[in-house]
Motif scaffolding. Structure first.
Motif, PDB file in Angstrom:
ATOM      1  N   ASN A  85      32.891   5.464  25.919  1.00 15.33           N
ATOM      2  CA  ASN A  85      32.384   4.483  24.951  1.00 15.33           C
ATOM      3  C   ASN A  85      30.879   4.640  24.726  1.00 15.33           C
ATOM      4  O   ASN A  85      30.127   3.668  24.676  1.00 15.33           O
ATOM      5  CB  ASN A  85      32.715   3.058  25.394  1.00 15.33           C
ATOM      6  N   LYS A  86      30.439   5.894  24.579  1.00 17.66           N
ATOM      7  CA  LYS A  86      29.030   6.185  24.335  1.00 17.66           C
ATOM      8  C   LYS A  86      28.867   6.912  23.008  1.00 17.66           C
ATOM      9  O   LYS A  86      29.692   7.746  22.628  1.00 17.66           O
ATOM     10  CB  LYS A  86      28.449   7.046  25.462  1.00 17.66           C
ATOM     11  N   LEU A  87      27.776   6.601  22.317  1.00 15.44           N
ATOM     12  CA  LEU A  87      27.451   7.240  21.047  1.00 15.44           C
ATOM     13  C   LEU A  87      26.217   8.121  21.228  1.00 15.44           C
ATOM     14  O   LEU A  87      25.257   7.723  21.890  1.00 15.44           O
ATOM     15  CB  LEU A  87      27.197   6.174  19.989  1.00 15.44           C
ATOM     16  N   TYR A  88      26.248   9.305  20.622  1.00 18.16           N
ATOM     17  CA  TYR A  88      25.123  10.243  20.677  1.00 18.16           C
ATOM     18  C   TYR A  88      24.696  10.561  19.250  1.00 18.16           C
ATOM     19  O   TYR A  88      25.527  10.787  18.377  1.00 18.16           O
ATOM     20  CB  TYR A  88      25.535  11.542  21.371  1.00 18.16           C
ATOM     21  N   GLN A  89      23.361  10.606  19.037  1.00 15.55           N
ATOM     22  CA  GLN A  89      22.859  10.772  17.671  1.00 15.55           C
ATOM     23  C   GLN A  89      21.525  11.492  17.662  1.00 15.55           C
ATOM     24  O   GLN A  89      20.660  11.246  18.510  1.00 15.55           O
ATOM     25  CB  GLN A  89      22.720   9.382  17.030  1.00 15.55           C
ATOM     26  N   TYR A  90      21.343  12.401  16.694  1.00 12.83           N
ATOM     27  CA  TYR A  90      20.056  13.042  16.449  1.00 12.83           C
ATOM     28  C   TYR A  90      19.324  12.234  15.387  1.00 12.83           C
ATOM     29  O   TYR A  90      19.838  12.022  14.294  1.00 12.83           O
ATOM     30  CB  TYR A  90      20.261  14.479  15.976  1.00 12.83           C
ATOM     31  N   GLU A  91      18.145  11.736  15.714  1.00 14.23           N
ATOM     32  CA  GLU A  91      17.403  10.880  14.788  1.00 14.23           C
ATOM     33  C   GLU A  91      15.912  11.212  14.883  1.00 14.23           C
ATOM     34  O   GLU A  91      15.174  10.647  15.701  1.00 14.23           O
ATOM     35  CB  GLU A  91      17.638   9.408  15.127  1.00 14.23           C
ATOM     36  N   PRO A  92      15.429  12.143  14.043  1.00 12.07           N
ATOM     37  CA  PRO A  92      14.016  12.548  14.113  1.00 12.07           C
ATOM     38  C   PRO A  92      13.074  11.436  13.682  1.00 12.07           C
ATOM     39  O   PRO A  92      13.450  10.537  12.926  1.00 12.07           O
ATOM     40  CB  PRO A  92      13.951  13.740  13.152  1.00 12.07           C
ATOM     41  N   PHE A  94       9.360  11.309  11.928  1.00 15.47           N
ATOM     42  CA  PHE A  94       8.283  12.079  11.299  1.00 15.47           C
ATOM     43  C   PHE A  94       8.359  13.556  11.676  1.00 15.47           C
ATOM     44  O   PHE A  94       7.403  14.152  12.175  1.00 15.47           O
ATOM     45  CB  PHE A  94       6.916  11.487  11.665  1.00 15.47           C
ATOM     46  N   ASN A  95       9.541  14.147  11.463  1.00 13.16           N
ATOM     47  CA  ASN A  95       9.806  15.581  11.656  1.00 13.16           C
ATOM     48  C   ASN A  95       9.754  16.034  13.114  1.00 13.16           C
ATOM     49  O   ASN A  95       9.748  17.236  13.386  1.00 13.16           O
ATOM     50  CB  ASN A  95       8.836  16.431  10.819  1.00 13.16           C
ATOM     51  N   LYS A  96       9.723  15.097  14.045  1.00 16.29           N
ATOM     52  CA  LYS A  96       9.810  15.441  15.459  1.00 16.29           C
ATOM     53  C   LYS A  96      11.202  15.086  15.972  1.00 16.29           C
ATOM     54  O   LYS A  96      11.763  14.051  15.610  1.00 16.29           O
ATOM     55  CB  LYS A  96       8.739  14.705  16.271  1.00 16.29           C
ATOM     56  N   ASP A  97      11.763  15.954  16.819  1.00 22.31           N
ATOM     57  CA  ASP A  97      13.132  15.774  17.288  1.00 22.31           C
ATOM     58  C   ASP A  97      13.253  14.653  18.321  1.00 22.31           C
ATOM     59  O   ASP A  97      12.526  14.646  19.324  1.00 22.31           O
ATOM     60  CB  ASP A  97      13.653  17.075  17.917  1.00 22.31           C
ATOM     61  N   PHE A  98      14.178  13.744  18.063  1.00 21.91           N
ATOM     62  CA  PHE A  98      14.502  12.700  19.038  1.00 21.91           C
ATOM     63  C   PHE A  98      16.011  12.468  19.023  1.00 21.91           C
ATOM     64  O   PHE A  98      16.673  12.665  17.999  1.00 21.91           O
ATOM     65  CB  PHE A  98      13.758  11.391  18.722  1.00 21.91           C
ATOM     66  N   TYR A  99      16.514  12.037  20.178  1.00 21.33           N
ATOM     67  CA  TYR A  99      17.954  11.867  20.338  1.00 21.33           C
ATOM     68  C   TYR A  99      18.246  10.492  20.947  1.00 21.33           C
ATOM     69  O   TYR A  99      17.526  10.031  21.838  1.00 21.33           O
ATOM     70  CB  TYR A  99      18.522  12.962  21.244  1.00 21.33           C
ATOM     71  N   ILE A 100      19.305   9.863  20.444  1.00 22.39           N
ATOM     72  CA  ILE A 100      19.671   8.510  20.878  1.00 22.39           C
ATOM     73  C   ILE A 100      21.001   8.540  21.616  1.00 22.39           C
ATOM     74  O   ILE A 100      21.925   9.250  21.222  1.00 22.39           O
ATOM     75  CB  ILE A 100      19.796   7.561  19.669  1.00 22.39           C
ATOM     76  N   ILE A 101      21.091   7.761  22.686  1.00 22.55           N
ATOM     77  CA  ILE A 101      22.375   7.493  23.326  1.00 22.55           C
ATOM     78  C   ILE A 101      22.561   5.980  23.341  1.00 22.55           C
ATOM     79  O   ILE A 101      21.656   5.235  23.704  1.00 22.55           O
ATOM     80  CB  ILE A 101      22.447   8.080  24.761  1.00 22.55           C
ATOM     81  N   ASP A 102      23.723   5.525  22.871  1.00 25.14           N
ATOM     82  CA  ASP A 102      24.015   4.096  22.740  1.00 25.14           C
ATOM     83  C   ASP A 102      25.256   3.773  23.564  1.00 25.14           C
ATOM     84  O   ASP A 102      26.318   4.375  23.353  1.00 25.14           O
ATOM     85  CB  ASP A 102      24.248   3.745  21.272  1.00 25.14           C
ATOM     86  N   ASP A 103      25.134   2.856  24.514  1.00 28.50           N
ATOM     87  CA  ASP A 103      26.256   2.494  25.384  1.00 28.50           C
ATOM     88  C   ASP A 103      27.130   1.415  24.757  1.00 28.50           C
ATOM     89  O   ASP A 103      26.658   0.605  23.958  1.00 28.50           O
ATOM     90  CB  ASP A 103      25.747   1.993  26.745  1.00 28.50           C
ATOM     91  N   SER A 104      28.396   1.395  25.159  1.00 25.95           N
ATOM     92  CA  SER A 104      29.342   0.335  24.777  1.00 25.95           C
ATOM     93  C   SER A 104      29.324   0.080  23.271  1.00 25.95           C
ATOM     94  O   SER A 104      29.191  -1.056  22.816  1.00 25.95           O
ATOM     95  CB  SER A 104      29.018  -0.958  25.532  1.00 25.95           C
ATOM     96  N   ILE A 105      29.498   1.132  22.493  1.00 23.08           N
ATOM     97  CA  ILE A 105      29.341   1.026  21.047  1.00 23.08           C
ATOM     98  C   ILE A 105      30.372   0.092  20.420  1.00 23.08           C
ATOM     99  O   ILE A 105      30.066  -0.690  19.523  1.00 23.08           O
ATOM    100  CB  ILE A 105      29.383   2.429  20.384  1.00 23.08           C
TER     101      ILE A 105
END
Length: 240
Positions: A85-92, A94-105
Motif C-alpha cells: 500500500n505504498k505509492l512511488y512518484q517522480y516529481e522534480p 525546478f528541473n532538479k530530480d526528486f522522488y516521493i514515497i506515500d504510505d497507506s495511499i
C-alpha cells in the motif's frame, strides 16, 4: 427452483470470470482546464495486475489543434505497490530530480458511494463515488465488473476500476477511451527500486517545493527591481 439454480450458475460464472482476469490496461485522456482560459489534454495509460499498478504518460499532449511531444526520459510513471500500500512518484522541483514515497495511499480516500448505476462508459455500467483529497473535491465513476481497486493518477480505493473522474471546480478531468482486459499475467516491476534513489514524503516534498518557490520568486523580484533601477538610471542619463 430452476430459477434459483440458474441464478447460482450465473453467480459462479461471474466469479470465475473475475478470478481469471489477471491484467488490465486503461487508456485515458487527461484534460487540464487553465484558470486563465484554454485547456491542455494529455494521454495516459494505467496498467494493473492486481498486485501493482503503474500510471504512465504517453508520447503527446494536445493544445487546441497543436501537438506537443513530451520528454519521456524521466517518465517512470506513478507506481503503486498494492501489497504494501505504498505509492512511488517522480516529481522534480525546478528541473532538479526528486522522488516521493506515500504510505497507506488507499486510506487517504474516504469515498462516499452511491450504490446505483449512474453512467455507461465504453459499455461498462458505472457507479458514482465522491470524496475530498488534499483540498479538492472529486467525482468518480467506477465499474465493479472490472477487477482491482484501480484508477487514474492516485485515485484508488473503490471496489472496481475508475473510468472517469473530475474535480468539482472543473480544472482536472480523466476520461477512459480504451479498456483492455488481458487473461495473460504481466509482471509490473517497481521502476523506483534503485537503491541510489532517496525518497521524500509528500509533506517533505511540499515544504521543499514551497521553499524553492519563495527563493525563486525573491530572486525574480530582485532582478526586476535591478532592471527597473537600470532603466531609470538610463532615462536620467539621457535627460542630462
Amino acid at each position: 427452483m430452476n430459477q434459483l439454480i440458474l441464478l447460482c450458475h450465473f453467480v459462479v460464472a461471474i466469479n470465475t470470470l473475475d478470478a481469471q482476469v489477471s491484467y488490465l490496461e486503461v487508456e485515458y485522456s487527461f484534460t487540464l482546464n487553465k484558470p486563465e482560459g484554454g485547456s491542455l489534454t494529455f494521454f495516459k495509460k494505467l496498467k494493473d495486475n492486481g498486485k501493482a499498478s503503474v500510471f504512465l504518460s504517453k508520447d503527446t499532449a494536445v493544445l487546441g489543434s497543436d501537438i506537443i511531444f513530451l520528454n519521456k526520459t524521466k517518465s517512470l510513471g506513478l507506481y503503486i505497490n498494492k501489497v504494501t500500500n505504498k505509492l512511488y512518484q517522480y516529481e522534480p522541483i525546478f528541473n532538479k530530480d526528486f522522488y516521493i514515497i506515500d504510505d497507506s495511499i488507499t486510506d487517504k480516500f474516504q469515498w462516499i458511494i452511491y450504490d446505483t448505476i449512474q453512467k455507461t462508459i465504453l459499455g461498462y455500467n458505472c457507479k458514482l463515488a465522491t470524496c475530498e483529497f488534499r483540498g479538492r473535491e472529486y467525482k468518480a465513476y467506477y465499474c465493479e465488473s472490472l477487477p482491482f481497486y484501480s484508477g487514474p493518477w492516485k485515485l484508488t480505493g473503490l471496489p472496481g476500476t475508475i473510468l472517469e473522474a473530475a474535480t468539482k471546480d472543473g480544472m482536472y478531468k480523466y476520461e477512459a477511451y480504451k479498456v483492455s482486459v488481458n487473461l495473460k499475467p504481466e509482471i509490473i516491476n517497481n521502476p523506483y527500486s534503485n537503491d541510489k534513489i532517496k525518497f521524500l514524503t509528500f509533506i517533505e516534498h511540499k515544504k521543499l517545493f514551497l521553499k524553492n518557490y519563495l527563493i525563486s520568486n525573491e530572486k525574480y523580484n530582485q532582478k526586476k527591481k535591478m532592471r527597473t533601477s537600470l532603466i531609470l538610471l538610463r532615462i536620467t542619463q539621457l535627460n542630462c
